[in-house]
Design an enzyme around this catalytic site. Structure first.
Site, PDB file in Angstrom:
ATOM      1  N   ASP A 274       3.607   0.493  12.146  1.00  0.00           N
ATOM      2  CA  ASP A 274       2.367   0.015  11.517  1.00  0.00           C
ATOM      3  C   ASP A 274       2.050  -1.427  11.898  1.00  0.00           C
ATOM      4  O   ASP A 274       1.021  -1.972  11.474  1.00  0.00           O
ATOM      5  CB  ASP A 274       2.440   0.168   9.991  1.00  0.00           C
ATOM      6  CG  ASP A 274       2.446   1.632   9.579  1.00  0.00           C
ATOM      7  OD1 ASP A 274       2.101   2.483  10.416  1.00  0.00           O
ATOM      8  OD2 ASP A 274       2.812   1.925   8.429  1.00  0.00           O
TER       9      ASP A 274
ATOM     10  N   ARG B 115      -9.179   0.254   3.606  1.00  0.00           N
ATOM     11  CA  ARG B 115      -8.250   1.212   2.992  1.00  0.00           C
ATOM     12  C   ARG B 115      -6.926   0.547   2.665  1.00  0.00           C
ATOM     13  O   ARG B 115      -6.203   1.003   1.780  1.00  0.00           O
ATOM     14  CB  ARG B 115      -7.967   2.369   3.963  1.00  0.00           C
ATOM     15  CG  ARG B 115      -9.099   3.344   4.150  1.00  0.00           C
ATOM     16  CD  ARG B 115      -8.648   4.470   5.062  1.00  0.00           C
ATOM     17  NE  ARG B 115      -7.270   4.815   4.734  1.00  0.00           N
ATOM     18  CZ  ARG B 115      -6.330   5.096   5.639  1.00  0.00           C
ATOM     19  NH1 ARG B 115      -6.607   5.087   6.907  1.00  0.00           N
ATOM     20  NH2 ARG B 115      -5.111   5.399   5.242  1.00  0.00           N
TER      21      ARG B 115
ATOM     22  N   ARG C 122       0.159  15.168  12.939  1.00  0.00           N
ATOM     23  CA  ARG C 122       0.853  14.684  11.736  1.00  0.00           C
ATOM     24  C   ARG C 122       1.317  15.895  10.918  1.00  0.00           C
ATOM     25  O   ARG C 122       0.786  16.170   9.838  1.00  0.00           O
ATOM     26  CB  ARG C 122      -0.053  13.757  10.914  1.00  0.00           C
ATOM     27  CG  ARG C 122      -0.416  12.491  11.667  1.00  0.00           C
ATOM     28  CD  ARG C 122      -1.141  11.465  10.809  1.00  0.00           C
ATOM     29  NE  ARG C 122      -0.253  10.794   9.874  1.00  0.00           N
ATOM     30  CZ  ARG C 122      -0.604   9.704   9.168  1.00  0.00           C
ATOM     31  NH1 ARG C 122      -1.811   9.189   9.308  1.00  0.00           N
ATOM     32  NH2 ARG C 122       0.248   9.145   8.337  1.00  0.00           N
TER      33      ARG C 122
ATOM     34  N   LYS D 114       0.822  -1.216   0.000  1.00  0.00           N
ATOM     35  CA  LYS D 114       0.000   0.000   0.000  1.00  0.00           C
ATOM     36  C   LYS D 114       0.853   1.262   0.000  1.00  0.00           C
ATOM     37  O   LYS D 114       0.663   2.154  -0.824  1.00  0.00           O
ATOM     38  CB  LYS D 114      -0.908  -0.002   1.239  1.00  0.00           C
ATOM     39  CG  LYS D 114      -1.479   1.349   1.611  1.00  0.00           C
ATOM     40  CD  LYS D 114      -2.192   1.273   2.951  1.00  0.00           C
ATOM     41  CE  LYS D 114      -2.496   2.574   3.622  1.00  0.00           C
ATOM     42  NZ  LYS D 114      -1.442   3.290   4.288  1.00  0.00           N
ATOM     43  N   ASN D 115       1.797   1.356   0.939  1.00  0.00           N
ATOM     44  CA  ASN D 115       2.509   2.623   1.087  1.00  0.00           C
ATOM     45  C   ASN D 115       3.521   2.877  -0.036  1.00  0.00           C
ATOM     46  O   ASN D 115       3.999   3.999  -0.190  1.00  0.00           O
ATOM     47  CB  ASN D 115       3.149   2.729   2.480  1.00  0.00           C
ATOM     48  CG  ASN D 115       2.067   2.958   3.546  1.00  0.00           C
ATOM     49  OD1 ASN D 115       0.924   3.318   3.228  1.00  0.00           O
ATOM     50  ND2 ASN D 115       2.412   2.728   4.798  1.00  0.00           N
TER      51      ASN D 115
ATOM     52  N   CYS E 201      -5.057   8.281   8.994  1.00  0.00           N
ATOM     53  CA  CYS E 201      -5.403   7.784  10.329  1.00  0.00           C
ATOM     54  C   CYS E 201      -5.049   8.821  11.380  1.00  0.00           C
ATOM     55  O   CYS E 201      -4.065   9.543  11.248  1.00  0.00           O
ATOM     56  CB  CYS E 201      -4.634   6.494  10.627  1.00  0.00           C
ATOM     57  SG  CYS E 201      -5.135   5.114   9.599  1.00  0.00           S
TER      58      CYS E 201
END
Ligand code: EPU
Length: 431
Positions: free
Chosen positions: A308, A400, A122, A22-23, A117
């Protein structure tokens, strides 16, 4: 409303195939904005964050074609619209990569502040520091990140020392520097596998990036990237999540399509807890029969234990013998899930960034709420290990970042299913 229903207690047996990362995907897809021509991107995970980022590119005028289930072709040669829609951008953290990419290509970007999230503050000051070092003027106003190179010129190479190791800032500065004039040097860069993947993608299209995977990255700006084909790496965190699921539920599972090196830190911890792990070329075979032993875990940037994976390892520690100390080394507030675990009988005390977990004989199923992506995955793991029925809502968070998680777990014997409850609405996607 969509919920996951899990009846815990089944050990897991079989094979799980890991999807693309994903990232990496959410950075590589916006990177196509830098390319003159079509980029064929393979091993793309089918998750809602990817759908969103592709939708944003379509809105900007990119030609996006689905080739098959895991391959898309993105051609940004004829982008005209540079206004990124607020409603889409605010739902996904990775929309900040559009700033680096648009600024690099057009010398101008206006992108709504990103969502993502809720893990505490952030900030994006390090991204901005990088763009400014390359000659951009940047300010944040009316919910937008507005960046431009004065006089409509190209960015110019600069030297950036990151105050803290930031994945997003490292990738965003890499994107901006790819088409800048001259050399950009990023010091104290992040070293995550997806940083190397983005550099490999850009280099395969003609960029000149060296040192990705170390803490100094040098980017020699080029004038143009050309189209090509690239395959995204397997997802380190998805693999780690299933490893944690096998540890918590027990059984024997082959986790396929992984790069075992990327999983070393997770493998080492689970082995310390009593999980038997055999490394193969592109797979790991996990076996857990006996009891789990307590361990201490501290999250940190790669190659440390990933933040994560923090909620998922917490779920495993809840059913390990003894008292474990878990320390969050990246985010200010990543324990919001703890109250939900307590509903299941977990014994956890949190003080700031430290959680002390006293293992219990068993958790008990309960109705719980997935408050973010990884916390949601951890709740599934807790549900698999618990006695009785667990019902998780807020599953849009999980979707997601995890492709067909219910199907993948059901295929290895988990009693898990998706249910749709009429009359109750999902909260809007916070992303
Ligand atoms: N930070 C700053 N200023 C900045 C940037 C970061 O102070 O300009 C701080 C953050 O507040 C945090 C630390 O630096 O304390 C690290 O943040 P980083 O920039 O590395 O995080 P990110 O790029 O926003 C990505 C992943 C996260 C993952 C982190 C850390 C994406 C889209 N997100 O976030 O993934 O937790 O790196 O590895 O790549 C997830 O997938 O569940 C997820 C949250």
């Amino acid at each position: 409303m969509t919920k996951y229903q899990i009846r815990g207690g089944n050990p897991l047996h079989g094979t799980i195939q890991i999807s693309g990362a994903k990232n990496a995907a959410v950075a590589i897809i916006p990177a196509a904005l830098l390319v003159d021509g079509a980029c064929r991107i393979e091993n793309v995970p089918q998750i809602s964050d990817v759908t969103l980022i592709l939708q944003i590119l379509r809105e900007l005028g990119a030609d996006v074609r689905t080739i098959n289930r895991t391959t898309v072709e993105v051609d940004c040669s004829h982008i005209r619209n540079r206004q990124v829609p607020y409603e889409l951008a605010r739902r996904i953290r990775a929309s900040y990569y559009l700033v680096g990419a648009l600024l690099s290509r057009f010398g101008w970007a206006e992108v709504p502040l990103p969502g993502g999230c809720d893990l505490g503050g952030r900030p994006i000051d390090q991204h901005i520091k990088g763009f400014v070092a390359m000659g951009a003027e940047v300010d944040v106003r009316s919910g937008l990140i507005c960046a431009r190179v004065p006089g409509g010129a190209r960015l110019s190479g600069g030297q950036v020392y990151l105050d803290m190791v930031s994945v997003g800032a490292t990738m965003n500065i890499m994107l901006a520097a790819t088409l800048a004039q001259g050399m950009t040097i990023i010091e104290n860069a992040a070293k995550e596998p997806h940083i190397v993947d983005l550099a490999n993608f850009l280099n395969s299209m003609g960029a000149d990036i060296r040192g990705a995977g170390t803490d100094v990255i040098k980017i020699h700006g080029v004038t143009r990237l050309r189209g090509g084909t690239y395959s995204i790496i397997p997802d380190q965190i998805e693999a780690g999540t299933y490893m944690a699921a096998v540890a918590a539920a027990g059984g024997e599972v082959l986790i396929k399509n992984v790069i075992p090196k990327h999983l070393d830190c997770i493998t080492a911890k689970l082995a310390e807890m009593g999980v038997d792990i055999e490394e193969q070329d592109d797979a790991l075979l996990l076996r857990r029969e006996g009891p789990l032993t307590r361990v201490n875990v501290k999250t940190m940037p790669y190659p440390g234990f990933p933040t994560d994976m923090q909620p998922q390892i917490a779920a495993v520690l809840c059913v390990a013998r003894g008292t474990s100390v878990l320390t969050e080394g990246v985010w200010d507030n990543r324990y919001r899930y703890v109250d939900e675990f307590r509903r299941m009988g977990a014994q956890i005390q949190v003080d700031g960034k430290v959680a002390v977990i006293e293992g219990v004989d068993h958790l008990t199923g309960a109705p719980i709420h997935a408050c973010d992506l990884r916390a949601g995955a951890a709740m599934i793991i807790a549900g698999l290990a618990a006695q009785g029925l667990t019902e998780i809502d807020g599953v849009y968070h999980i979707e997601r970042g995890y492709e067909t998680i219910v199907e993948k777990l059901a295929a290895v014997g988990a009693d898990i299913r998706t249910i749709h409850v009429p009359g109750e609405e999902d909260q809007s996607q916070a992303g």
